[in-house]
Design an enzyme around this catalytic site. Structure first.
Site, PDB file in Angstrom:
ATOM      1  N   LYS A 107      42.941  12.934  65.752  1.00 55.82           N
ATOM      2  CA  LYS A 107      43.736  13.650  64.329  1.00 55.82           C
ATOM      3  C   LYS A 107      44.762  12.811  63.849  1.00 55.82           C
ATOM      4  O   LYS A 107      44.894  12.264  62.755  1.00 55.82           O
ATOM      5  CB  LYS A 107      43.764  15.109  64.219  1.00 55.82           C
ATOM      6  CG  LYS A 107      42.506  15.812  64.404  1.00 55.82           C
ATOM      7  CD  LYS A 107      42.604  17.440  64.144  1.00 55.82           C
ATOM      8  CE  LYS A 107      43.688  18.113  65.003  1.00 55.82           C
ATOM      9  NZ  LYS A 107      43.294  18.310  66.427  1.00 55.82           N
ATOM     10  N   ARG A 120      43.681  26.046  60.930  1.00 52.82           N
ATOM     11  CA  ARG A 120      43.104  26.263  62.373  1.00 52.82           C
ATOM     12  C   ARG A 120      42.139  27.388  62.426  1.00 52.82           C
ATOM     13  O   ARG A 120      41.943  27.959  63.656  1.00 52.82           O
ATOM     14  CB  ARG A 120      44.183  26.216  63.193  1.00 52.82           C
ATOM     15  CG  ARG A 120      44.393  24.796  63.869  1.00 52.82           C
ATOM     16  CD  ARG A 120      45.523  24.818  64.829  1.00 52.82           C
ATOM     17  NE  ARG A 120      45.616  23.890  66.004  1.00 52.82           N
ATOM     18  CZ  ARG A 120      46.305  22.726  65.849  1.00 52.82           C
ATOM     19  NH1 ARG A 120      47.076  22.250  64.900  1.00 52.82           N
ATOM     20  NH2 ARG A 120      46.544  22.108  66.939  1.00 52.82           N
ATOM     21  N   ARG A 163      48.143  10.724  76.310  1.00 55.71           N
ATOM     22  CA  ARG A 163      48.646  10.549  75.234  1.00 55.71           C
ATOM     23  C   ARG A 163      50.349  10.396  75.255  1.00 55.71           C
ATOM     24  O   ARG A 163      50.700  11.122  75.903  1.00 55.71           O
ATOM     25  CB  ARG A 163      48.211  11.766  74.381  1.00 55.71           C
ATOM     26  CG  ARG A 163      48.813  11.864  73.011  1.00 55.71           C
ATOM     27  CD  ARG A 163      48.117  12.683  72.145  1.00 55.71           C
ATOM     28  NE  ARG A 163      48.305  14.255  72.291  1.00 55.71           N
ATOM     29  CZ  ARG A 163      47.882  15.193  71.622  1.00 55.71           C
ATOM     30  NH1 ARG A 163      46.920  14.889  70.692  1.00 55.71           N
ATOM     31  NH2 ARG A 163      47.920  16.509  71.857  1.00 55.71           N
ATOM     32  N   ARG A 223      54.094  15.020  75.139  1.00 57.91           N
ATOM     33  CA  ARG A 223      54.502  16.238  74.550  1.00 57.91           C
ATOM     34  C   ARG A 223      54.509  17.308  75.542  1.00 57.91           C
ATOM     35  O   ARG A 223      53.856  17.256  76.596  1.00 57.91           O
ATOM     36  CB  ARG A 223      53.125  16.499  73.610  1.00 57.91           C
ATOM     37  CG  ARG A 223      53.376  16.017  72.269  1.00 57.91           C
ATOM     38  CD  ARG A 223      52.040  16.201  71.270  1.00 57.91           C
ATOM     39  NE  ARG A 223      51.500  17.534  71.341  1.00 57.91           N
ATOM     40  CZ  ARG A 223      50.570  17.976  70.329  1.00 57.91           C
ATOM     41  NH1 ARG A 223      50.056  17.086  69.403  1.00 57.91           N
ATOM     42  NH2 ARG A 223      50.090  19.016  70.644  1.00 57.91           N
ATOM     43  N   ARG A 262      44.568  25.659  74.914  1.00 57.23           N
ATOM     44  CA  ARG A 262      44.487  25.118  73.365  1.00 57.23           C
ATOM     45  C   ARG A 262      42.976  25.022  73.134  1.00 57.23           C
ATOM     46  O   ARG A 262      42.503  25.270  72.013  1.00 57.23           O
ATOM     47  CB  ARG A 262      45.523  23.939  73.226  1.00 57.23           C
ATOM     48  CG  ARG A 262      46.765  24.588  72.873  1.00 57.23           C
ATOM     49  CD  ARG A 262      47.702  23.451  73.363  1.00 57.23           C
ATOM     50  NE  ARG A 262      47.715  21.991  72.559  1.00 57.23           N
ATOM     51  CZ  ARG A 262      47.786  20.745  72.946  1.00 57.23           C
ATOM     52  NH1 ARG A 262      48.156  20.747  74.363  1.00 57.23           N
ATOM     53  NH2 ARG A 262      47.887  19.792  72.407  1.00 57.23           N
TER      54      ARG A 262
END
Ligand code: AMP
Length: 225
Positions: A17, A93, A130, A163, A174
């Site tokens: 995203k 969300r 990531r 992160r 999550r």
């Protein structure tokens, strides 16, 4: 010049995203509005709001609906979104957030909701590699797509980091929340005939091309009443 876009991007954590939102915002020349980036910036600032948000982000929990809706409402009433539009990334969300967005965007509404489709096995691999710019939110991956200078963002020169919430336990949590609270939005937008499903595997360029081709086709075919 293309006519802009009023759209949002749905998809699991790691679906791409953030990467695609940055590219689409450049392509359609509209602001990229990422609730996750907004909260991370607030956490870094150390403000009272940031301290509140940090508890949710660190746990991988959703920030309460009223708080997120307030943030997005404030952002979408700024003048830069009113002419050419916006790309929303990470919002909504929950169904409650989607319903609030309808009211915020009335009367013009949303053009499209792009859903990046990807299996969980793929996103687990992507999330482990990531890296994200702590200033502008640009996404990188190690070792396949690192910034040109190690640790420095190609786009803005900010610091590129992993992160805090990309730990294995927080990622699984999550993804569970995604299945329970966010996945129902796919059907919600489908019923409203706004959903654009996009296959999210492939290079970032390939996925961007798929999205732009499909978004432009839908915008062309849209009745002009
Ligand atoms: P993201 O960068 O989109 O993965 O968001 C990072 C974190 O910010 C999430 O795990 C949530 O804690 C919070 N967050 C971002 N967007 C929302 C939202 N729309 N609703 C609730 N929490 C959010």
């Amino acid at each position: 010049m293309n006519p802009g876009a009023r759209m949002l991007i749905l998809g699991k954590q790691g679906a791409g995203k953030g990467t695609q939102a940055v590219r689409l915002s450049r392509h359609y020349v509209v602001p990229h509005i990422s609730t996750g980036d907004t909260f991370r910036a607030a956490v870094r600032s150390g403000s009272e709001f940031g301290q509140l948000a940090k508890q949710y982000l660190d746990a991988g929990d959703l920030v309460p609906d009223d708080v997120v809706i307030g943030v997005v409402q404030e952002r979408l009433t700024r003048a830069d979104t009113s002419h050419r539009g916006f790309i929303l990334d990470g919002f909504p969300r929950t169904v409650r957030q989607a319903e609030a967005l309808v009211e915020i965007l009335a009367p013009r509404g949303l053009d499209l909701a792009v859903d990046l489709e990807i299996d969980t096995s793929h996103v687990l691999r992507r999330l482990a590699s990531r890296r994200v710019c702590s200033d502008c939110g640009a996404n990188y991956a190690v070792p396949d797509n690192p910034p040109r200078v190690r640790g420095i963002c190609d786009v803005c020169g900010g610091e590129v980091l992993q992160r805090d919430d990309d730990t294995e336990a927080a990622i699984r949590h999550r993804l569970e929340i995604y299945e329970r609270q966010t996945a129902p939005l796919i059907q919600w937008y489908e019923q409203k005939e706004l959903l654009v499903p996009i296959h999210a595997l492939g290079t970032a360029d390939e996925v961007t091309e798929r999205i732009v081709a499909e978004v432009d086709r839908r915008q062309r075919d849209r009745p002009t009443t």
